[in-house]
Design a protein around this motif. Structure first.
Motif, short mmCIF file in Angstrom:
data_model
loop_
_atom_site.label_atom_id
_atom_site.label_comp_id
_atom_site.label_asym_id
_atom_site.label_seq_id
_atom_site.Cartn_x
_atom_site.Cartn_y
_atom_site.Cartn_z
N TRP A 295 0.82 -1.22 0.00
CA TRP A 295 0.00 0.00 0.00
C TRP A 295 0.85 1.26 0.00
CZ3 TRP A 295 -4.85 -0.48 -1.19
CH2 TRP A 295 -5.56 -1.62 -0.82
N ARG A 296 0.32 2.29 -0.67
CA ARG A 296 0.89 3.65 -0.57
C ARG A 296 -0.27 4.62 -0.38
NH1 ARG A 296 5.75 4.45 -3.54
NH2 ARG A 296 5.44 6.65 -3.08
N ARG A 297 -0.07 5.61 0.50
CA ARG A 297 -1.04 6.71 0.65
C ARG A 297 -0.62 7.85 -0.26
NH1 ARG A 297 -3.00 8.37 6.57
NH2 ARG A 297 -3.75 6.36 7.25
N LEU A 298 -1.58 8.47 -0.90
CA LEU A 298 -1.24 9.56 -1.83
C LEU A 298 -2.46 10.47 -2.03
CD1 LEU A 298 -1.07 8.01 -5.43
CD2 LEU A 298 -2.18 6.90 -3.53
N THR A 299 -2.34 11.42 -2.91
CA THR A 299 -3.43 12.31 -3.35
C THR A 299 -3.88 13.25 -2.24
OG1 THR A 299 -4.19 10.60 -4.88
CG2 THR A 299 -5.65 12.45 -4.52
N CYS A 300 -3.26 14.42 -2.27
CA CYS A 300 -3.66 15.50 -1.37
C CYS A 300 -5.14 15.82 -1.59
CB CYS A 300 -2.80 16.70 -1.71
SG CYS A 300 -3.26 18.19 -0.89
N ASP A 301 -5.87 16.04 -0.52
CA ASP A 301 -7.28 16.47 -0.60
C ASP A 301 -7.42 17.53 -1.71
OD1 ASP A 301 -9.94 16.89 1.40
OD2 ASP A 301 -9.39 18.59 0.13
N ILE A 302 -8.31 17.25 -2.66
CA ILE A 302 -8.33 18.07 -3.88
C ILE A 302 -8.76 19.52 -3.59
CG2 ILE A 302 -10.67 17.45 -4.66
CD1 ILE A 302 -7.56 17.67 -6.91
N GLY A 303 -9.60 19.71 -2.56
CA GLY A 303 -10.01 21.07 -2.19
C GLY A 303 -8.81 21.86 -1.67
N ILE A 304 -8.00 21.22 -0.84
CA ILE A 304 -6.79 21.87 -0.30
C ILE A 304 -5.80 22.12 -1.45
CG2 ILE A 304 -4.85 21.60 1.28
CD1 ILE A 304 -6.68 19.90 3.07
N ALA A 305 -5.63 21.10 -2.31
CA ALA A 305 -4.69 21.26 -3.44
C ALA A 305 -5.11 22.42 -4.33
CB ALA A 305 -4.64 19.96 -4.25
N ALA A 306 -6.42 22.56 -4.56
CA ALA A 306 -6.89 23.64 -5.43
C ALA A 306 -6.59 25.01 -4.80
CB ALA A 306 -8.39 23.47 -5.70
N ARG A 307 -6.72 25.10 -3.46
CA ARG A 307 -6.45 26.39 -2.81
C ARG A 307 -4.96 26.73 -2.81
NH1 ARG A 307 -10.68 24.82 0.42
NH2 ARG A 307 -9.39 24.06 2.13
N LEU A 308 -4.11 25.67 -2.70
CA LEU A 308 -2.67 25.94 -2.56
C LEU A 308 -1.90 25.90 -3.88
CD1 LEU A 308 -1.79 23.88 0.64
CD2 LEU A 308 -2.17 26.33 0.43
N ARG A 309 -2.63 25.71 -5.00
CA ARG A 309 -1.93 25.39 -6.25
C ARG A 309 -0.97 26.48 -6.71
NH1 ARG A 309 -6.82 27.35 -7.45
NH2 ARG A 309 -7.03 28.70 -9.29
N ARG A 310 -1.20 27.73 -6.28
CA ARG A 310 -0.30 28.79 -6.75
C ARG A 310 0.81 29.11 -5.75
NH1 ARG A 310 -3.34 30.16 -11.05
NH2 ARG A 310 -5.54 30.60 -10.66
N VAL A 311 0.83 28.40 -4.60
CA VAL A 311 1.87 28.68 -3.61
C VAL A 311 3.08 27.79 -3.93
CG1 VAL A 311 2.45 28.69 -1.16
CG2 VAL A 311 0.07 29.12 -1.89
N PRO A 312 4.23 28.41 -4.32
CA PRO A 312 5.36 27.58 -4.78
C PRO A 312 5.77 26.55 -3.72
CG PRO A 312 5.77 29.93 -5.14
CD PRO A 312 4.52 29.85 -4.33
N THR B 198 -5.83 11.55 0.83
CA THR B 198 -7.19 10.99 0.88
C THR B 198 -7.30 9.62 0.21
OG1 THR B 198 -7.66 12.22 -1.14
CG2 THR B 198 -8.39 13.23 0.94
N HIS B 199 -6.27 9.22 -0.56
CA HIS B 199 -6.41 8.00 -1.36
C HIS B 199 -5.34 6.97 -1.02
CE1 HIS B 199 -9.20 10.47 -3.56
NE2 HIS B 199 -9.38 9.57 -4.51
#
Ligand code: SAM
Length: 227
Positions: free
Chosen positions: A187-204, A218-219
């Motif tokens: 098993w591997r855990r991955l995929t940042c919560d998409i709502g959080i990823a969408a908010r942070l997408r422009r922060v380098p 979340t996945h």
């Protein structure tokens, strides 16, 4: 039957929404970020297990528009040995337009294939769309039935969610393991919560840091082997 009709109606409604289709496009940097991470993790798991995809007969359950075919073909699966099944003929029509895979309309709960005829069976965010426990059990049993002994399962789905959606139910790891008795998983855990990823997408650098922390994952991706 009610479960299958509910799932198909839900996806018909989703596919009619320009806002949802636009959000889930690879042009959305947050979606692209999680898709690229997912591809990296899948290739790492497959390579670590020494799996040679060109030699495998592959079934993608709940293939939808066939988006995963593009990855599978790029990873080495051959078009002649790739099969997809989905409930919705509208989605399969789109998949047919861009994929050499054999496409079948039907349900994961009753796969129209003989026993042990695939080497690898994948499911990509399908079980979280199946809210009825009996349909989940039937779909898992069918995936195992059509997989040859020693064959592989590639699982990717949400193990938790913040969303309140009656059509979506996360599948924790303990449930996956119970659905596929005897299967040995990595098993591997991955995929940042998409709502959080969408908010942070422009922060380098923010998404890479969040991925490394694993806090907002979340996945789960799992590579399992049938005994
Ligand atoms: C979130 S979409 C994922 C599609 C595809 N796997 C992907 O990653 O792009 C879920 C898909 O599962 C299909 N689905 C839901 N329940 C199903 C079932 N019981 N049998 C077959 N397909 C099903 C839906 O029609 C839909 O296309």
């Amino acid at each position: 039957m009610a479960e299958l009709e509910r799932a198909a109606a839900r996806y018909r409604e989703r596919d009619a929404s320009a806002a949802l289709t636009g959000f889930w496009s690879l042009r959305n940097p947050a979606v692209l970020h999680v898709a690229q991470e997912r591809e990296r993790v899948a290739l790492q798991l497959l390579a670590a297990a020494g799996i040679e995809l060109a030699a495998l007969r592959v079934l993608d359950v709940g293939c939808g528009f066939g988006l995963e075919f593009t990855s599978l073909l790029r990873w080495g699966v051959r078009g002649q040995t790739l099969v997809g099944i989905d409930l919705m003929h509208e989605r399969l029509r789109v998949a047919r337009g861009h994929s050499p895979a054999l496409l079948v309309q039907g349900s994961g709960t009753a796969l129209p294939f003989p026993d042990a005829c695939f080497d690898l069976v994948t499911q990509n965010v399908v079980f979280s769309s199946i809210v009825d426990p009996a349909a989940r059990r039937a779909s898992a049993a069918e995936m195992l039935r059509v997989l040859r002994p020693g064959g592989w399962l590639l699982w990717y789905d949400a193990f938790r969610t913040r969303a309140r959606d009656p059509h979506f139910r996360a599948v924790p790891r303990s449930e996956v393991e119970a659905l596929f008795p005897g299967v040995a998983w990595r098993w591997r855990r991955l995929t940042c919560d998409i709502g959080i990823a969408a908010r942070l997408r422009r922060v380098p650098g923010a998404l890479a840091l969040l991925d490394a922390s694993g806090l907002a994952c979340t996945h789960l991706m799992g590579l399992g082997r049938r005994p």
